[in-house]
Design a protein around this motif. Structure first.
Motif, mmCIF file in Angstrom:
data_model
loop_
_atom_site.group_PDB
_atom_site.id
_atom_site.type_symbol
_atom_site.label_atom_id
_atom_site.label_comp_id
_atom_site.label_asym_id
_atom_site.label_seq_id
_atom_site.Cartn_x
_atom_site.Cartn_y
_atom_site.Cartn_z
ATOM 1 N N HIS A 1 35.860 44.880 53.865
ATOM 2 C CA HIS A 1 35.324 44.748 55.223
ATOM 3 C C HIS A 1 36.190 43.786 56.027
ATOM 4 O O HIS A 1 36.393 42.644 55.630
ATOM 5 N N VAL B 1 34.672 53.251 54.343
ATOM 6 C CA VAL B 1 33.334 52.795 53.974
ATOM 7 C C VAL B 1 33.081 51.408 54.562
ATOM 8 O O VAL B 1 32.056 51.156 55.182
ATOM 9 N N ASP B 2 34.038 50.519 54.372
ATOM 10 C CA ASP B 2 33.803 49.127 54.738
ATOM 11 C C ASP B 2 34.180 48.813 56.185
ATOM 12 O O ASP B 2 33.570 47.961 56.798
ATOM 13 N N ARG B 3 35.178 49.502 56.686
ATOM 14 C CA ARG B 3 35.650 49.300 58.062
ATOM 15 C C ARG B 3 35.924 47.830 58.345
ATOM 16 O O ARG B 3 35.246 47.178 59.082
#
Lengths: 135, 451
Positions: free
Chosen positions: B105, B449-451
């Motif tokens: 992230h 998914v995490d961006r």
């Protein structure tokens, strides 16, 4: 092409249930907007639904009260699980009756809600005062 | 002749009549032929690998002592990046799975609020790093929808050409890593080798192999390079040939089929419940493709089919990616044949910067250039949600504009984020060896998914 629908927080869960029975098979996106000092109430939750049988989309917007509570729709759409956790993580909005409302992207011991508008971007201020002189 | 045979028999070249080891010197071909005749058809098929039965039975009465919680990842090659799974095992059976994400992230949605619309694609292209063009496209489409502009035909066609090539390269990586996870290591080398061909073309066109920032609001960054047709023709010639090689290696391979068939089944209802789109939904028997249903950039003008499978297992999800490469090649060929002439970006100097040469001659061009590169362009107030069909499913971009040159809120709906929720469904109550195949088939990209 996307139909927009504003609902109150009391009708929210019931409306989603109606949509599910109405043939909207998928909940594709759930996110929130922080209208800090721009609008009142401050937080708004946006949920996008998709009907693959009717090839239609609908977007529901809910304005939150100050207690930042909203019913979870995980029981109707299991795909809301991660999205609600993300919104809780990023905005601090509480989803009632969510099976596991914990932080998802940030570490568990993180303080603050990063996507709120009053949360700084964490820039390190550059001090030019003590910069070495160029002759 | 007979006499001759007899003499040979007398000599007993093969020592078949000797007491020791006669049976293992004689050829067994005849014997196995006879066995084949005696076996019934089903047994033969199972032995030859053309039919797979799920013969793994889970014992119900295992004591609690055998339950253990195991951490898979985050640093593990078969978890495709930094995915961590907490797996509860009972003997060899996965009972419960908890995906733990967030290791990658980087706060890209927050960064997106700091960058203006002109800089936006630089940010979004880094989300799903295997299909960067789709991320740029969906951001640009959202911005254009807010601005109310249409890009020129050539720009749309270049966009389609590049995104469909990107779909091929992304699927090739999925096939490669999927093969590696199951143990077909040659597949990994093959997949990455063919992807290189496409990446070379990307590098020639955009200057970068990944994270191109090529598709921008108002068109594309640059025109196609000289002799681009030659490169595309090379791709069109080589890729189908190589795909046939993969099929020869894997399609009828008993080990491959045994590992993939009847493993990690997702039904259509489960796909709907967990919001799974893209190849995984189509492998579960529902023909839903945004390119057909809600077309973007004029993709409805192209002729192609949507492969659909009913099985919903890992094998179907693998197969559908192979077939989709063929369909994408069809689109690329049509885009190459019908490439319109004209400008490659919109001729509105308030949105796209003027060419570099004009800066020396025209004061106005200099002002426009300066304006775009410092402040950016202003976008009218509004909210918009646009979608494209990325190689992993529905990729959406939600932008809220407050009338300034930066998005007030930028949210990207990544397909991997949503598809990852189905992992517990796919993995639970199946052996741990199948878990890796199941992760690979869903093809999550952790950057998305995490961006």
């Amino acid at each position: 092409m996307i139909e927009n629908l504003h609902v109150t927080i009391e009708d929210y869960f019931q409306k989603v249930e109606e949509l599910k029975n109405d043939g909207y098979e998928m909940m594709v996106d759930l996110t929130a907007i922080d209208w800090f000092r721009k609008k009142d109430p401050r937080f708004e939750v946006v949920v996008n639904f998709l009907s693959v049988s009717k090839n239609k989309r609908i977007s529901i917007k809910v304005k939150l009260n100050d207690d930042l509570r909203i019913p979870s729709i995980t029981s109707l759409y299991p795909s809301a699980n991660f999205y609600e956790r993300e919104v809780f993580d990023m905005f601090g909005i509480n989803f009632e009756n969510h099976p596991d409302l914990t932080r998802i992207l940030m570490p568990d011991d993180w303080v603050g809600y990063p996507l709120r508008k009053d949360y700084g971007t964490g820039r390190i201020p550059v001090q030019f005062k003590n910069a070495p002189k160029v002759d | 002749m007979e006499e001759n045979n007899d003499t040979i028999k007398d000599i007993d070249l093969w020592a078949t009549n000797s007491e020791e080891g006669g049976w293992n010197i004689s050829s067994t071909d005849e014997g196995s032929q006879k066995m084949l005749e005696q076996e019934d058809e089903v047994t033969t098929k199972i032995q030859m690998g053309s039919e797979v039965i799920d013969d793994y039975f889970i014992e119900d009465d295992i004591s609690d002592d055998e339950r253990m919680i195991l951490n898979m990842g985050p640093q593990h090659p078969s978890t495709h990046g930094v995915l961590r799974l907490q797996v509860e095992l009972e003997g060899e059976v996965v009972r419960r799975v908890q995906p733990v994400i967030g290791y990658l992230h980087t706060g890209m949605e927050k960064t997106g609020e700091e960058l203006n619309y002109f800089q936006g694609p630089t940010n979004t292209t880094r989300m799903d790093y295997l299909s960067p063009f789709f991320n740029e496209l969906v951001f640009s489409l959202a911005t254009e929808k807010l601005l109310g502009i249409e890009v020129p035909d050539r720009a749309s066609t270049i966009r389609i050409l590049m995104t469909e090539l990107n779909r091929i390269s992304s699927h090739l990586v999925a096939l490669a890593t999927g093969g590696m996870d199951i143990g077909a290591l040659s597949m990994m080398i093959f997949g990455f080798r063919e992807r290189e061909l496409i990446l070379d073309f990307f590098e020639k066109t955009t200057g970068l192999r990944m994270n191109h920032n090529f598709i921008r609001p108002g068109g594309v960054a640059a025109d196609l390079p000289d002799n681009w047709q030659k490169d595309i023709e090379e791709i069109l010639k080589v890729i189908p040939k190589k795909l046939k090689d993969y099929d020869e290696m894997l399609l009828d391979n008993p080990i491959w089929q045994g590992r993939l068939k009847n493993v990690g089944i997702l039904t259509t209802e489960e796909c709907f419940a967990y919001g799974i789109t893209g190849p995984s939904l189509r492998a579960s028997g529902y023909a839903w493709d945004l390119r057909k249903m809600q077309p973007y950039s004029g993709i409805d003008k192209y002729e192609f089919d949507i492969p659909v499978f009913e099985e919903g297992d890992v094998f179907a999800r693998w197969r559908i990616k192979v077939l989709e490469i063929f369909e994408s090649l069809k689109i690329v060929e049509q885009a190459m044949g019908n490439m319109p002439k004209g400008p490659y970006k919109i001729q509105d100097k308030k949105i796209t910067p003027p060419p570099r040469k004009r800066l020396d001659e025209s004061m106005e061009a200099l002002i426009h250039h300066f304006k775009i590169y410092t402040e950016g362009f202003k976008v009218p107030e509004g909210e918009v949600y646009t979608t494209v069909e990325s190689p992993r499913g529905e990729l959406g971009c939600f932008i809220v504009s407050d009338g300034s040159s930066k998005p007030y809120r930028m949210h990207v709906r990544g397909p991997s984020f949503c598809n990852l929720q189905a992992l517990p469904v796919v993995m639970s109550d199946s052996p741990i060896a199948d878990a890796v195949a199941a992760i690979a088939s869903l093809d999550p990209v952790l950057g998305d998914v995490d961006r």
